[in-house]
Design a protein around this motif. Structure first.
Motif, PDB file in Angstrom:
ATOM      1  N   VAL A 118      16.895  -2.096 -24.834  1.00  0.00           N
ATOM      2  CA  VAL A 118      16.377  -1.837 -23.483  1.00  0.00           C
ATOM      3  C   VAL A 118      15.082  -2.614 -23.279  1.00  0.00           C
ATOM      4  O   VAL A 118      14.230  -2.649 -24.177  1.00  0.00           O
ATOM      5  N   ASP A 119      14.911  -3.241 -22.102  1.00  0.00           N
ATOM      6  CA  ASP A 119      13.609  -3.826 -21.768  1.00  0.00           C
ATOM      7  C   ASP A 119      12.550  -2.748 -21.968  1.00  0.00           C
ATOM      8  O   ASP A 119      12.773  -1.582 -21.618  1.00  0.00           O
ATOM      9  N   CYS A 120      11.401  -3.127 -22.520  1.00  0.00           N
ATOM     10  CA  CYS A 120      10.375  -2.111 -22.794  1.00  0.00           C
ATOM     11  C   CYS A 120       9.250  -2.207 -21.782  1.00  0.00           C
ATOM     12  O   CYS A 120       8.656  -3.270 -21.592  1.00  0.00           O
ATOM     13  N   LEU A 121       8.944  -1.085 -21.163  1.00  0.00           N
ATOM     14  CA  LEU A 121       7.917  -1.038 -20.118  1.00  0.00           C
ATOM     15  C   LEU A 121       6.543  -0.683 -20.681  1.00  0.00           C
ATOM     16  O   LEU A 121       5.618  -0.424 -19.928  1.00  0.00           O
ATOM     17  N   GLY A 122       6.424  -0.657 -22.022  1.00  0.00           N
ATOM     18  CA  GLY A 122       5.190  -0.206 -22.670  1.00  0.00           C
ATOM     19  C   GLY A 122       5.379   1.246 -23.089  1.00  0.00           C
ATOM     20  O   GLY A 122       6.236   1.946 -22.549  1.00  0.00           O
ATOM     21  N   THR A 123       4.583   1.690 -24.074  1.00  0.00           N
ATOM     22  CA  THR A 123       4.693   3.087 -24.514  1.00  0.00           C
ATOM     23  C   THR A 123       3.308   3.719 -24.641  1.00  0.00           C
ATOM     24  O   THR A 123       2.314   3.035 -24.913  1.00  0.00           O
ATOM     25  N   TYR A 124       3.283   5.022 -24.430  1.00  0.00           N
ATOM     26  CA  TYR A 124       2.075   5.829 -24.622  1.00  0.00           C
ATOM     27  C   TYR A 124       2.141   6.482 -25.995  1.00  0.00           C
ATOM     28  O   TYR A 124       3.237   6.688 -26.536  1.00  0.00           O
ATOM     29  N   GLU A 125       0.966   6.831 -26.542  1.00  0.00           N
ATOM     30  CA  GLU A 125       0.961   7.641 -27.764  1.00  0.00           C
ATOM     31  C   GLU A 125       1.666   8.962 -27.443  1.00  0.00           C
ATOM     32  O   GLU A 125       1.523   9.484 -26.327  1.00  0.00           O
ATOM     33  N   PRO A 126       2.418   9.541 -28.393  1.00  0.00           N
ATOM     34  CA  PRO A 126       3.146  10.785 -28.107  1.00  0.00           C
ATOM     35  C   PRO A 126       2.263  11.891 -27.512  1.00  0.00           C
ATOM     36  O   PRO A 126       2.670  12.584 -26.586  1.00  0.00           O
ATOM     37  N   LYS A 127       1.028  12.036 -28.028  1.00  0.00           N
ATOM     38  CA  LYS A 127       0.184  13.127 -27.489  1.00  0.00           C
ATOM     39  C   LYS A 127      -0.265  12.805 -26.063  1.00  0.00           C
ATOM     40  O   LYS A 127      -0.419  13.704 -25.231  1.00  0.00           O
ATOM     41  N   VAL A 128      -0.445  11.509 -25.762  1.00  0.00           N
ATOM     42  CA  VAL A 128      -0.810  11.113 -24.393  1.00  0.00           C
ATOM     43  C   VAL A 128       0.372  11.391 -23.466  1.00  0.00           C
ATOM     44  O   VAL A 128       0.214  11.922 -22.361  1.00  0.00           O
ATOM     45  N   TYR A 129       1.568  11.032 -23.931  1.00  0.00           N
ATOM     46  CA  TYR A 129       2.774  11.253 -23.121  1.00  0.00           C
ATOM     47  C   TYR A 129       2.928  12.747 -22.795  1.00  0.00           C
ATOM     48  O   TYR A 129       3.182  13.126 -21.649  1.00  0.00           O
ATOM     49  N   SER A 130       2.745  13.594 -23.813  1.00  0.00           N
ATOM     50  CA  SER A 130       2.852  15.043 -23.583  1.00  0.00           C
ATOM     51  C   SER A 130       1.851  15.509 -22.538  1.00  0.00           C
ATOM     52  O   SER A 130       2.185  16.287 -21.640  1.00  0.00           O
ATOM     53  N   ALA A 131       0.612  15.009 -22.655  1.00  0.00           N
ATOM     54  CA  ALA A 131      -0.437  15.413 -21.698  1.00  0.00           C
ATOM     55  C   ALA A 131      -0.048  14.982 -20.286  1.00  0.00           C
ATOM     56  O   ALA A 131      -0.271  15.724 -19.317  1.00  0.00           O
TER      57      ALA A 131
END
Ligand code: SF4
Ligand code: SF4
Ligand code: SF4
Length: 382
Positions: A118-131
């Motif tokens: 899948v094209d990647c749109l960037g990722t957040y740290e898991p704890k940032v994503y949860s927040a």
């Protein structure tokens, strides 16, 4: 070669359309199971799930901007031996590049997996994503919308993982995968963009998995090229500055001064694949009198011991295959920028020997082809 297709969505739900495609793929028998990011039990994050029952594809999202584990590590567990069925694996570009390296190290049987990248749109740290989720945001939908215009930007007030800011590969290399799900330059509120390896395209059509119409998203490649250029420039600035910081023994010691040698960076690195590691062997279990005699000799001894040796040995073992996924950063409890260290050293080593990890299955990995008389100019031996 790949055949592409651009299809109008039947509903206004992108995830539902992709789940439908994955469900038909599973039902067709071309794959016996699927590894896909699925919402966790708590509902505030995503983890990879190995799915057999198509009904379990609900709550999956192939575009989710979080990567708590490097899927190549999981796939090495699933496909180090012939699993008896083909496993479809939904992965991001850095995970594809790690898979290519692990295939070369004979840790993954390539024919045992169908790579759906899948094209990647960037990722957040898991704890940032949860927040973000707890604050009521929809990170994947936000990034998909921005990607339609080729924009790579986190939600205001949040930051991507540092590995993603300098990642030169926003899209997978179609030459090493089976299916590509395109997102850059694609209006995912209206359309689905896929490309399928030639041989598979006929099977997909015959089993009514996907209609292939030969159309491509007109601006996708242009978006990818611009992003790769901007991130490469950013990479050179960031790693150039980092290189200055660690250019001496003192710099390295300062960088690693808070390392507790927990091995998390190694355990989560897809390229550190050795099932028996010297750092988890009796070689590094010293006796009390050894520690005391070293402390006596030096006057004081940093504990836990051997942190610098741990990192330099790991660099020595695997840095030519480091694919820059940044999972070592994510895993470090002491917030040490391990990825920056490995990418700074790795990029120089890879450029010196003109090796790009993850580029091709046919290019031998340097650690398996090292010759004693090579690199004499670079090392100063000549
Ligand atoms: S490093 Fe980041 S941006 Fe690059 S493929 Fe991996 S998750 Fe995506
Ligand atoms: S994860 Fe961090 S603290 Fe643990 S060994 Fe690696 S660098 Fe050291
Ligand atoms: S060293 Fe870090 S950035 Fe490199 S492959 Fe391993 S986890 Fe990824």
């Amino acid at each position: 070669m790949m055949k592409s297709t651009l299809i109008d969505l039947k509903s206004d739900n992108y995830n539902e359309e992709i789940s439908g495609f994955l469900s038909r793929l599973l039902a067709s028998g071309l794959v016996g199971s699927l590894l896909v990011p699925k919402k966790n039990t708590g509902g505030d994050n995503y983890v990879q799930a190995l799915i057999k029952d198509p009904a379990m594809l609900a709550d999956t999202d192939v575009t989710v901007p979080v990567m708590p584990v490097q899927s190549a590590r999981i796939i090495a567990n699933l496909a180090v031996r012939e699993p008896g069925e083909v496993i479809g694996v939904v992965v991001k570009p850095c995970e594809v590049r790690a898979i290519v390296e692990l295939v070369k190290f004979q840790q993954i049987i390539r024919s045992a997996i169908m790579i759906i990248a899948v094209d990647c749109l960037g990722t957040y740290e898991p704890k940032v994503y949860s927040a973000m989720v707890k604050a009521g945001h929809h990170p994947a939908a936000d990034l998909r919308q921005k990607a339609a215009a080729g924009s790579f930007a986190p939600l205001d007030g949040y930051a991507f993982r540092s590995a993603c800011d300098i990642c030169e590969f926003p899209a997978p290399n179609p030459e090493v995968v089976d299916v590509v799900i395109g997102l850059w330059g694609v209006d995912t509120a209206k359309q689905l963009c896929l490309a399928v390896r030639d041989e598979l395209a006929d099977a997909f059509a015959a089993k009514d998995i996907l209609a292939i119409n030969g159309q491509e998203a007109p601006t996708r490649q242009e978006c990818i090229d611009q992003l790769a250029k901007a991130r490469t420039a950013n990479r050179d600035v960031v790693l150039g500055e980092f290189g200055q910081r660690i250019g001496s023994l003192k710099g390295m010691q300062e960088l690693l001064s808070t390392c507790i040698r927990c091995h998390n960076c190694m355990i989560n690195c897809p390229i550190c694949y050795c099932r028996e590691c010297v750092f988890r062997s009796p070689t590094f279990e010293h006796t009390p009198d050894q520690y005391l005699s070293w402390a006596e000799r030096k006057g004081a001894m940093r504990m836990p011991a051997n942190t610098l040796m741990f990192h330099t040995t790991r660099l020595n073992h695997m840095v030519t295959s480091c694919i820059g996924c940044g999972l070592c950063d994510t895993a470090c409890p002491s917030d040490i920028p391990v990825m920056s260290l490995f990418r700074t050293v790795g990029m120089r080593a890879q450029q010196a020997i003109e090796y790009l990890p993850g580029r091709s299955y046919d290019e031998p990995a340097p650690v398996t082809t090292y010759k004693e008389d090579e690199l004499q100019d670079e090392s100063g031996a000549r």
